[in-house]
Design a protein around this motif. Structure first.
Motif, PDB file in Angstrom:
ATOM      1  N   GLY A   1      33.261   1.490  20.201  1.00  0.00           N
ATOM      2  CA  GLY A   1      34.390   0.586  20.153  1.00  0.00           C
ATOM      3  C   GLY A   1      34.699   0.133  18.745  1.00  0.00           C
ATOM      4  O   GLY A   1      35.238  -0.950  18.540  1.00  0.00           O
TER       5      GLY A   1
ATOM      6  N   SER B   1      33.206   9.166  25.600  1.00  0.00           N
ATOM      7  CA  SER B   1      33.714   8.289  24.548  1.00  0.00           C
ATOM      8  C   SER B   1      34.221   9.104  23.375  1.00  0.00           C
ATOM      9  O   SER B   1      35.197   8.750  22.729  1.00  0.00           O
TER      10      SER B   1
ATOM     11  N   ASP C   1      38.949   5.809  27.252  1.00  0.00           N
ATOM     12  CA  ASP C   1      38.821   4.400  26.922  1.00  0.00           C
ATOM     13  C   ASP C   1      37.340   4.002  26.919  1.00  0.00           C
ATOM     14  O   ASP C   1      36.658   4.108  27.940  1.00  0.00           O
ATOM     15  N   VAL C   2      36.854   3.555  25.754  1.00  0.00           N
ATOM     16  CA  VAL C   2      35.428   3.286  25.582  1.00  0.00           C
ATOM     17  C   VAL C   2      34.942   2.225  26.567  1.00  0.00           C
ATOM     18  O   VAL C   2      33.891   2.375  27.192  1.00  0.00           O
ATOM     19  N   LEU C   3      35.748   1.173  26.724  1.00  0.00           N
ATOM     20  CA  LEU C   3      35.342   0.071  27.581  1.00  0.00           C
ATOM     21  C   LEU C   3      35.225   0.528  29.039  1.00  0.00           C
ATOM     22  O   LEU C   3      34.267   0.205  29.738  1.00  0.00           O
TER      23      LEU C   3
END
Lengths: 266, 215
Positions: A125, B176, B181-183
């Motif tokens: 992230g 990832s 989407d990483v989340l």
């Protein structure tokens, strides 16, 4: 039960038999060690060039930096996790239902997933590796510490809190001046052992290329050419020794605190 | 939801990988752990020392370091050409066996003295005393700590994902990296781990109820 109760005091024949067992097991262990050593020798891992690496200035510099990186991450994560743990523990014991539920949900969620998954998600992230490690470990170990501290606070006898209320203290004062100080004493050994786990977990930074000890060591080893290939083993042995030493020191500290606490109460 | 449904095959693959890795290493760690505990209380000093060294060393080493040893050093020294899965099982199993051995030894400590004395007075040898009388009782006492060790093992198994073993963490990394989407990926992977750890701890609680010793 002490281990001595499991077997009789040996007579002369048993003593002779045990001496044979002892010799056989020692011989087996030595044979295994010799086999490993032989293979290592065959791979040239005992060549002077491999272990010369340990004296190499550049390597020492990088390993030193790696060790510092670990200690920095550990210090931040340890402080963060203790603070977060205290916050969450108090939250879980709150009288307000939403607060209690929120704290419980956070603790149960982060406690039951691998810290690596958390650290990696933070890194992916777009956090820099150092912050991903520190934040990830803070979140995970904060939740573990919260459970440790909560157990301690719940274990303080009820009369203590009641006495606090009886002399007119408010809820926050009871928590801060009566419950937490007593709980801290009881949970300190467990909390320190958990800190040793936090220290071990800083090595997770290896996976996301944080410049920590293992990463530095691997890099240094793969950049060195010796007849037996990159000297991974030499570097790993040195790093492992460092980790074991620091972790043993921390667990010795935990035991010392436990003994002191026991003395005070006795 | 999209990420899960679109890549369901990958998720399933990782899930099965983690389950397999965890269960095989759990079996290895339990077998080795019993052996370590038996060595620690044995009448042969060499075995006692060996087991103590094993426990002290492994308990104080990070798992990541063990994985590095298993992947980079072990194939060069003893077992050339072993698959990464087997090496990962070795690293996880050995690491956890030290903790299992310690938990069992504490269990042995909690068995009343009279049990072993009674066994000895019946003329049982040390292996018989251990196998028939002491270890079954010690194992029951040690069930709760062993349960949390198995949960920890599941969490540690994620590290294998970064050493070319297919598991949930490897899939998280892959998804990832390929722009999902990483989340969202994180949440699904986390829920999968949550499911496994929840099932393990429930299982051990059930076992504890079933095997509780009335003392």
């Amino acid at each position: 039960m002490s281990a001595g109760a499991l077997f009789d005091a040996p007579g002369p024949r048993t003593r002779r038999r045990r001496r044979i067992y002892a010799l056989a097991s020692t011989a087996a262990i030595l044979a295994l060690a010799a086999l490993v050593a032989l293979r290592l020798c065959g791979n040239g891992q005992f060549a002077a060039a491999v272990w010369d690496l340990v004296r190499d200035r550049g390597l020492r510099q990088r390993v030193g930096d790696g060790a510092l990186a670990i200690l920095r991450a550990f210090a931040l994560a340890a402080a963060g996790s203790l603070a977060l743990g205290a916050l969450l523990a108090v939250g879980r014991l709150s009288e307000h239902r939403p607060v209690r539920w929120a704290a419980t949900a956070v603790v149960e969620f982060f406690r039951s997933l691998p810290p690596l998954v958390l650290v990696f998600a933070l890194y992916a992230g777009a956090l820099p590796p150092s912050w991903a490690v520190v934040l990830g470990l803070t979140l995970y170990h904060g939740c573990v510490q919260a459970e440790v501290l909560r157990a301690g606070i719940s274990a303080v006898p009820r009369g203590q809190a009641e006495a606090g209320y009886a002399v007119g203290l408010r809820k926050s004062r009871v928590m801060a001046t009566v419950l937490v100080p007593q709980a801290l004493r009881a949970v300190l050994p467990t909390a320190v052992s958990q800190l040793a786990v936090t220290l071990k977990d800083t090595s997770l930074g290896f996976v996301i290329a944080y410049g920590e000890l293992l990463h530095a060591g691997r890099l240094a080893a793969s950049n060195t050419v010796t007849p037996g290939g990159p000297p991974y083993l030499a570097v790993l042995v040195v790093i492992a020794a460092g980790y074991v030493a620091v972790c043993l020191a921390l667990s010795a500290l935990a035991r010392w605190i436990e003994r002191r606490g026991a003395r005070g109460r006795g | 939801m999209h990420v899960l449904l679109d890549n369901f095959a990958l998720f399933r693959h990782g899930f099965v990988g983690t389950l397999l890795l965890t269960s095989v290493s759990a079996a290895l760690s339990l077998a080795l752990g019993v052996l370590v505990a038996a060595c620690r209380v044995s009448p042969v000093p060499a075995l006692r020392i060996l087991a103590t060294v094993w426990v002290t060393l492994l308990r104080n080493t990070p798992v990541t370091l063990l994985f590095l040893v298993a992947v980079f050093a072990a194939p060069r020294i003893l077992f050339p050409g072993t698959s990464h899965f087997a090496l990962a099982v070795g690293a996880l199993g050995c690491y956890t066996s030290a903790f299992v051995g310690e938990a069992l030894r504490r269990g042995v400590d909690s068995v009343p003295l009279g049990q072993a004395e009674a066994a000895r007075s019946l003329g049982m040898t040390f292996p018989q005393t251990l196998r028939l009388v002491v270890l079954p009782q010690a194992g029951r006492t040690a069930l709760a700590p062993i349960g949390s060790l198995m949960v920890a093992l599941t969490k540690n198994s994620a590290i294998a994902g970064s050493f070319d073993v297919t598991d949930l963490f490897a899939e998280q990394r892959r998804l990832s990296a390929t722009g999902h989407d990483v989340l969202e990926v994180f949440v699904w992977i986390a829920l999968a781990y949550l499911l496994i750890t929840f099932v393990i701890s429930e299982l051990f609680q059930l076992l504890e109820h079933r095997l509780a010793v009335a003392r």
